[in-house]
Design a protein around this motif. Structure first.
Motif, PDB file in Angstrom:
ATOM      1  N   GLN A 159      -3.439  14.262   0.146  1.00  0.00           N
ATOM      2  CA  GLN A 159      -3.095  13.024   0.834  1.00  0.00           C
ATOM      3  C   GLN A 159      -4.163  12.752   1.880  1.00  0.00           C
ATOM      4  N   GLU A 204       1.719   6.569  -6.964  1.00  0.00           N
ATOM      5  CA  GLU A 204       0.696   7.530  -7.385  1.00  0.00           C
ATOM      6  C   GLU A 204       1.179   8.965  -7.185  1.00  0.00           C
ATOM      7  N   GLN A 205       1.852   9.216  -6.064  1.00  0.00           N
ATOM      8  CA  GLN A 205       2.374  10.558  -5.810  1.00  0.00           C
ATOM      9  C   GLN A 205       3.458  10.927  -6.812  1.00  0.00           C
ATOM     10  N   ARG A 265       2.280   1.652  -3.478  1.00  0.00           N
ATOM     11  CA  ARG A 265       1.255   2.116  -4.407  1.00  0.00           C
ATOM     12  C   ARG A 265       1.014   3.607  -4.215  1.00  0.00           C
ATOM     13  N   THR A 266       0.931   4.044  -2.968  1.00  0.00           N
ATOM     14  CA  THR A 266       0.713   5.459  -2.676  1.00  0.00           C
ATOM     15  C   THR A 266       1.883   6.309  -3.172  1.00  0.00           C
ATOM     16  N   GLU A 267       3.098   5.839  -2.916  1.00  0.00           N
ATOM     17  CA  GLU A 267       4.277   6.564  -3.382  1.00  0.00           C
ATOM     18  C   GLU A 267       4.315   6.646  -4.901  1.00  0.00           C
ATOM     19  N   GLU A 324       0.836  -1.204   0.000  1.00  0.00           N
ATOM     20  CA  GLU A 324       0.000   0.000   0.000  1.00  0.00           C
ATOM     21  C   GLU A 324       0.873   1.257   0.000  1.00  0.00           C
ATOM     22  N   ARG A 325       1.930   1.245   0.782  1.00  0.00           N
ATOM     23  CA  ARG A 325       2.840   2.407   0.785  1.00  0.00           C
ATOM     24  C   ARG A 325       3.485   2.590  -0.584  1.00  0.00           C
ATOM     25  N   ASN A 376      -4.563  10.084   3.728  1.00  0.00           N
ATOM     26  CA  ASN A 376      -4.081   9.378   4.903  1.00  0.00           C
ATOM     27  C   ASN A 376      -2.919  10.099   5.579  1.00  0.00           C
ATOM     28  N   VAL A 435       3.245  10.207   3.991  1.00  0.00           N
ATOM     29  CA  VAL A 435       3.749   8.837   3.967  1.00  0.00           C
ATOM     30  C   VAL A 435       4.910   8.753   4.932  1.00  0.00           C
TER      31      VAL A 435
END
Length: 176
Positions: free
Chosen positions: A156, A143-144, A139-141, A136-137, A158, A161
């Motif tokens: 963001q 996307e960013q 994937r988030t990174e 998940e981290r 959540n 990060v």
């Protein structure tokens, strides 16, 4: 059999090639895709259907509030506005049944995943949780990074990060 399929495909390509060039979702004002091939009186009727279809689209948009009706791929290029209305009515007739089935599918997937998770012992569940957090981290990174490269800043949801814990810092016990 192969020859007839080829001829059918060739006819479909010829029909599409003769349609007016336009962007997806756009339609020339007062015409249907085949209205230009019609005699004068029939063109006026087709123009009336086009305004009716616009009203139908507007009604569907305002009734649902979220999503407008969509035609299956390729249909918008070949159908009349009366056919469009019929297709929208058919879609509306099935939508409540589809919604019920989608909720049932979601419940089944949740139940299945819970049963699968119960097969794991607590140590495996801990490792799985760690793996999923890392994914998940990442994937988030990603996307960013993509948003930054495109010049778009995404909010963001959540929070920021946090640094990924090192594998050495994680207490893992051997699985027997």
């Amino acid at each position: 059999m192969k020859r007839s399929a080829f001829l059918l495909l060739l006819a479909a390509v010829a029909i599409v090639a003769n349609l007016p060039a336009r962007s997806i979702g756009q339609q020339e004002a007062g015409t249907t895709p085949v209205a230009n091939d019609l005699p004068g009186d029939e063109q006026e009727a087709a123009a009336g259907e086009a305004s009716d279809a616009a009203q139908i689209d507007g009604e569907l948009e305002s009734d649902s509030g979220v999503e407008t009706q969509r035609l299956p791929p390729g249909y918008s290029e070949i159908i009349t506005n009366s056919q469009r209305r019929k297709i929208y009515q058919i879609q509306q007739g099935y939508q409540s049944q589809i919604d019920v089935l989608q909720r049932q599918i979601a419940a089944l997937v949740t139940s299945r995943d819970a049963e699968i998770g119960a097969v794991l012992d607590p140590q495996q569940q801990q490792v799985l949780k760690f793996i999923l957090e890392i994914r998940e981290r990442n994937r988030t990174e990603m996307e960013q990074t993509i948003s930054t490269q495109r010049g778009v800043t995404s909010p963001q949801a959540n929070g920021p990060v946090t640094a990924e814990p090192a594998l050495e810092d994680t207490e893992l016990t051997p699985i027997e």
